[in-house]
Enzyme design. Structure first.
Site: not given
Ligand code: ARG
Length: 703
Positions: A22, A90, A168, A170, A258, A264, A525, A636-637, A679
């Site tokens: 990730n 994993r 994920h 979560d 990680a 997690c 538009a 423009m129009l 812009d």
């Molecule tokens: N390194 C783990 C992965 O990428 C982190 C997992 C995190 N877990 C979570 N429930 N978001 O799988």
């Protein structure tokens, strides 16, 4: 107080960042400190132990991510759906978690091989137990959701993750007690955001900013009124406090490396079952068949890509490869979508690629009558440039008068049925119109498939640039606007749809709401795109939250036009509560008159659009009367139209990304006009900022 709630955790004995699966892990290989990780984990463990019971699963050497026990599986009552990890890095954790669940007398369900699902990392129970929110897009496959519904006997609501950092569910979504929801809307596509908004009342939604999201504020453990997380901004803490939650921060920076944090590192293993809820899912599947030079012409890639891009999922059931250069291939693909609505969008695109139903699945097209002249049924099939056939009474009829952006109307003459493309306004009461995406196919010549790439619609592909003088001009314009408003003067804005595309809609809405605008001039538009943005979250098919094109999104604007046509006017649609924000909404609500002048290229048009140009010019002129300043925003129009009827002495500010337009408009040989090449969305945002500065109370700087 320790409640009866139990969590499963796994000590970080073997934790490290050993690989990259990730974006958080990138650049962090072996960069985390074991000691600090242990210390942080122990702190979290103790905090949770103060409020709940914690069970432990034995960590295993060689499986560093096993600390993230949320990914063990998904528990509900006695049942658990074991995770099937996407990454082989994993997958070795699965048997250890399975063992733990079995030892603790859970009934373990395992998904078919190659159907990834990463447990409570991607599936979160509503804290009232009413339903299950399930994520897909990165780690878990949409097709796993119907299994969750079936095995856990609960309603599953599928949400699509779009931002790799929030891979994920979560990491960006946290249901809280009492029906509250802590989440980061930017992690989801606009369809999922709508689904969330439909389920969770506005006062229950706690949408967080990106700054909190990247600190994993949504990756929180909620035990009754307590919310445990890595870190939260003061504003988030007070936001949560207001609704009765107490935030406990416990630093988890070593685990962030990680890509994980508090949630997690835990798995809630006591999830009460509500007897009255039962399995349902909106996920639909359908098998389509494709034939042609699937590989050589890239057709299969295009088909599979568009399914995924549009939020669906697929399984290739059969693939018969043509062996000679001239022979064609044939494939059968099972398409899944999170809802019928998304399925329709996907299938309508696949129809354009020549996809057909299996012969045994062929059915008649669905027809619905026109109930109001010039208005199609909501769900009408939007025609394309490709030769089309529709199935009526078991017969395939060739559609006549083929054109894009029409509806297919079926009528019967003395002895035959006729299918024709018709533009919406020509639809007559009683005519039958093809709706949904069933019983429709396009006849594509094999050769023409190669050319398709080049033909694909590429609306809005122009670049953006900005200019140094902008800030100075903005200051000056803001100053003038303030002066005119405070003196009860009149400012008129002409605006093109680019205002909406560049994200300027909210700023222009604010100008109107705050009394800086006394008249709005434009064409069909701007109103359509503004309303499209409000109703669909897209503008000319571009997702306004994420700025990327939505496949097939160009149909949205026709559906919007159709909806407003049904109400008879923008004002009526606002009154009916169909339009709830945006430029046109603010005009209606603040009694700011607007005129929409039609043009030859308008779709629809909206009922408000004045297609009689003589009348439109008169109405424009009326609005301009007495104006002290005209802000011309990327049209423009209409700006040229306005320029032509504006007497000298009126300040004209012309903003456009195209220098030629600016020169043309500001070169009136009068000092009052000023041109800005930039812009327009950026311009409006700067203008609002400057006005805020002018209006915020003066605070003396006492040293
Ligand atoms: N390194 C783990 C992965 O990428 C982190 C997992 C995190 N877990 C979570 N429930 N978001 O799988």
């Amino acid at each position: 107080m320790v409640s009866q709630i139990r969590f499963l955790m796994c000590a970080p004995d073997h934790y490290d960042v050993d690989y990259v699966i990730n974006p958080w892990m990138e650049g962090n290989i072996h960069k985390s400190s074991r000691d600090r990780a242990v210390e942080q984990w122990n702190k979290l463990y103790n905090v949770i132990k103060d409020h709940a019971i914690v069970d432990l699963v034995t960590p295993q050497k060689g499986w560093p991510d096993m600390v993230f026990s949320a990914n063990a599986g998904l528990v509900l009552g006695e049942n658990v759906v074991l995770s099937r990890f996407l990454h082989k890095e994993r997958q070795g954790e699965e048997p250890y978690f399975q063992q733990w669940f079995e030892n603790n007398s859970f009934k373990v369900y395992t998904l078919p091989k190659d159907l990834p699902f990463e447990g409570a990392g991607d599936a979160l129970l509503d804290r009232e137990g009413r339903w299950l929110w399930a994520g897909y897009g990165f780690r878990s496959e949409l097709d796993s959701h119907p299994y969750l519904a079936k095995w856990l006997d609960i309603e599953v609501i599928s949400l699509r993750l779009m931002d790799e950092r929030f891979y994920h569910l979560d990491t960006c979504f946290c249901p809280l007690a009492n029906g509250y929801l802590l989440y980061y809307p930017g992690a989801f596509d606009s369809y999922s955001n709508r689904v969330i908004e439909m389920r969770v009342a506005p006062e229950k939604r706690i949408a967080i900013a990106e700054a909190d999201a990247v600190n994993f504020a949504c990756n929180a453990v909620n035990i009754e009124s307590i919310v445990i997380m890595n870190k939260a901004s003061d504003s988030l803490k007070s936001r949560l406090a207001e609704v009765g939650f107490q935030v406990i921060e416990t630093p988890l920076t070593e685990f962030l490396k990680a890509g994980g944090a508090a949630k997690c590192l835990t798995l809630r293993v006591t999830e009460p079952v509500r007897e009255e809820v039962h399995a349902t899912t909106q996920v639909e599947s359908r098998i389509i068949r494709l034939e042609g030079h699937l590989l050589d012409a890239g057709l299969i890639n295009r088909a599979l890509d568009l399914i995924v891009d549009m939020g669906g999922s697929f399984q290739v059931l059969k693939f018969n490869l043509g062996e000679q250069r001239q022979s064609t291939s044939a494939a059968e693909v099972r398409v899944s979508a999170p809802s019928h609505e998304v399925m329709e969008e996907i299938i309508s695109q696949l129809i354009d690629l020549g996809a057909v139903d299996l012969p045994q699945d062929e059915r008649d097209a669905k027809l619905e009558p026109v109930l109001q002249a010039g208005v199609a049924p909501d769900d009408f099939y939007v025609s394309t440039i490709y030769p089309t056939e529709v199935r009526v009474n078991g017969q395939w009829l060739k559609v006549e008068n083929q054109r894009m952006d029409g509806a297919i109307a079926i009528s019967s003459t003395a002895n035959r049925l006729v299918a024709r493309c018709k533009i919406l306004r020509d639809l007559e009461i009683g005519e039958q119109v093809v709706v949904d995406v069933q019983g429709i196919r396009t006849i594509r010549k094999t050769e023409s498939r190669e050319q398709r790439n080049a033909q694909e619609f590429s609306f809005m592909s122009s670049g953006v640039s900005s200019e140094r003088r902008v800030e100075l001009v903005v200051e000056q314009v803001a100053w003038e606007l303030r002066k005119i408003r405070d003196a009860g003067g009149k400012v008129v804005v002409t605006a093109g749809p680019v205002v909406i595309h560049t994200g300027g809609g909210e700023h222009l809405s604010r100008l109107i709401r705050e009394g800086y605008v006394q008249g709005l001039l434009g064409g069909n538009a701007i109103a359509v795109h503004d309303i499209e943005q409000n109703m669909m979250g897209t503008s000319l098919g571009v997702d306004m939250k994420r700025g990327v094109a939505v496949r097939g999104g160009h149909r949205h604007h026709l559906k919007v036009i159709n909806a407003i046509r049904r109400f008879g006017s923008i004002t009526k649609a606002v009154d009916a509560g169909v339009i709830t924000s945006g430029v046109m909404y603010e005009c209606v609500k603040n009694d700011v008159p607007f005129v929409l002048a039609g043009s030859i290229r308008d779709d629809g048009p909206l009922p408000d659009t004045q297609m009689n140009l003589i009348l439109a010019q008169q109405e424009y002129a009326q609005i301009i009367q007495g104006a002290e300043m005209i802000l011309m925003l990327s049209s423009m129009l209409h700006s040229i139209g306005v320029g032509n009827m504006t007497p000298a002495g009126v300040k004209m500010v012309c903003v456009d990304i195209n220098p030629a337009v600016v020169t043309k408009l500001s070169d009136r040989g009068s000092i009052e006009s000023v041109g800005v090449v930039t812009d327009v969305g950026l311009f409006l945002s700067l203008l609002i900022q400057q006005l805020d500065k002018l209006t915020s109370p003066y605070v003396a700087n006492v040293g």
